[in-house]
Scaffold this active site. Sequence first.
Site, PDB file in Angstrom:
ATOM      1  N   TYR A 164      10.217  43.134  16.610  1.00  0.00           N
ATOM      2  CA  TYR A 164      11.462  42.731  15.967  1.00  0.00           C
ATOM      3  C   TYR A 164      11.599  43.448  14.632  1.00  0.00           C
ATOM      4  O   TYR A 164      10.808  43.239  13.706  1.00  0.00           O
ATOM      5  CB  TYR A 164      11.513  41.222  15.734  1.00  0.00           C
ATOM      6  CG  TYR A 164      11.599  40.376  16.991  1.00  0.00           C
ATOM      7  CD1 TYR A 164      11.896  40.933  18.229  1.00  0.00           C
ATOM      8  CD2 TYR A 164      11.373  39.014  16.935  1.00  0.00           C
ATOM      9  CE1 TYR A 164      11.967  40.159  19.369  1.00  0.00           C
ATOM     10  CE2 TYR A 164      11.447  38.218  18.076  1.00  0.00           C
ATOM     11  CZ  TYR A 164      11.741  38.801  19.287  1.00  0.00           C
ATOM     12  OH  TYR A 164      11.802  38.020  20.418  1.00  0.00           O
ATOM     13  N   SER A 165      12.613  44.305  14.544  1.00  0.00           N
ATOM     14  CA  SER A 165      12.852  45.117  13.343  1.00  0.00           C
ATOM     15  C   SER A 165      11.581  45.840  12.917  1.00  0.00           C
ATOM     16  O   SER A 165      11.284  45.973  11.730  1.00  0.00           O
ATOM     17  CB  SER A 165      13.400  44.253  12.205  1.00  0.00           C
ATOM     18  OG  SER A 165      14.629  43.660  12.574  1.00  0.00           O
TER      19      SER A 165
END
Length: 325
Positions: free
Chosen positions: A61-62
């Site tokens: 995630y990111s």
Amino acid sequence: MKYVPFGNTGLSISAITLGCMSYGESGKGTHAWSMDEATSRPFIEQALEAGINCFDTANVYSLGSSEEIIGRALADMTNREDVIIATKVRGRMREGRFGEGLSRKAIMHEVDESLRRLGTDYIDLYQIHRWDHRTPIEETMEALHDLIKMGKVLHIGASSMYAWQFSKAQYVADANGWTRFVSMQPHYNLINREEEREMLPLCVDMNIAVIPWSPMARGKLTRAWDESTNRTESDEFGRYLYGMEESDRAVADAVAAVAEGRGVPRAQVALAWVLRNPAVTSPIIGATKPHHIDDAVAAVELVLTDDEVKTLEDPYVPHPIVGFA
């Protein structure tokens, strides 16, 4: 907030889990809609104040910045021993042959990277982020077992896959005296109920904790069908997940009708339906507005009638399998 047993473990988990995919640097990875640290922290604080004790993120995630934001916020706002931190491994984090996947080499590297970013010396729930078709499941299960023996991980879980794959992983663990998965994170909501066929009954039989992702279908069940947001405009994965326009719209309309009759937001109805399934332990909700957490907490207490459930379920038609590796 209600707290429930987490499968075959001694954990007690809030009936709602906060999903942290929306918190991260938008310039990293594939989530252009993600919110920066200053914008994210109030949601984490609000979740803690509401009694939510489980926070689900992933290394991918990111590209790790979600883990960093969650780790710093929880360190500042609560005691480490009072919360459950769940993260995942499998997605591509860097270039090169071992920059993704569930090989022993990848897992051993990525767990240390997640620990560093989270600012903790152990992960409560370490999940494989889909099946890895290129790595023998024996190698993956032994590596995960070793992480538990090292004290870096307390419990292990899995995410969307076929029931036969999940069963095979559990069998391999049993046959070799390794640690079993204690949880499954499936894709489950009113417009994709395919996990009711095999995975959810399997989890009930094995007493596996079930923490569904996208319980409100990426917001499609919470607003007018044609309403657009910044996320929907850039969410290619969401368009892939929900492509059966006519039948899905009919389900969303049913949610709207039940919500209007009850005088509550649609999100509460959609989530209450997921929560009523005895197989479900703690749905993972995303929050980018304060009322998202308020609605989720309220949904825990919302009991749907049989007639309301029939209204919600009648428009459903079978869907293709989506969201697996």
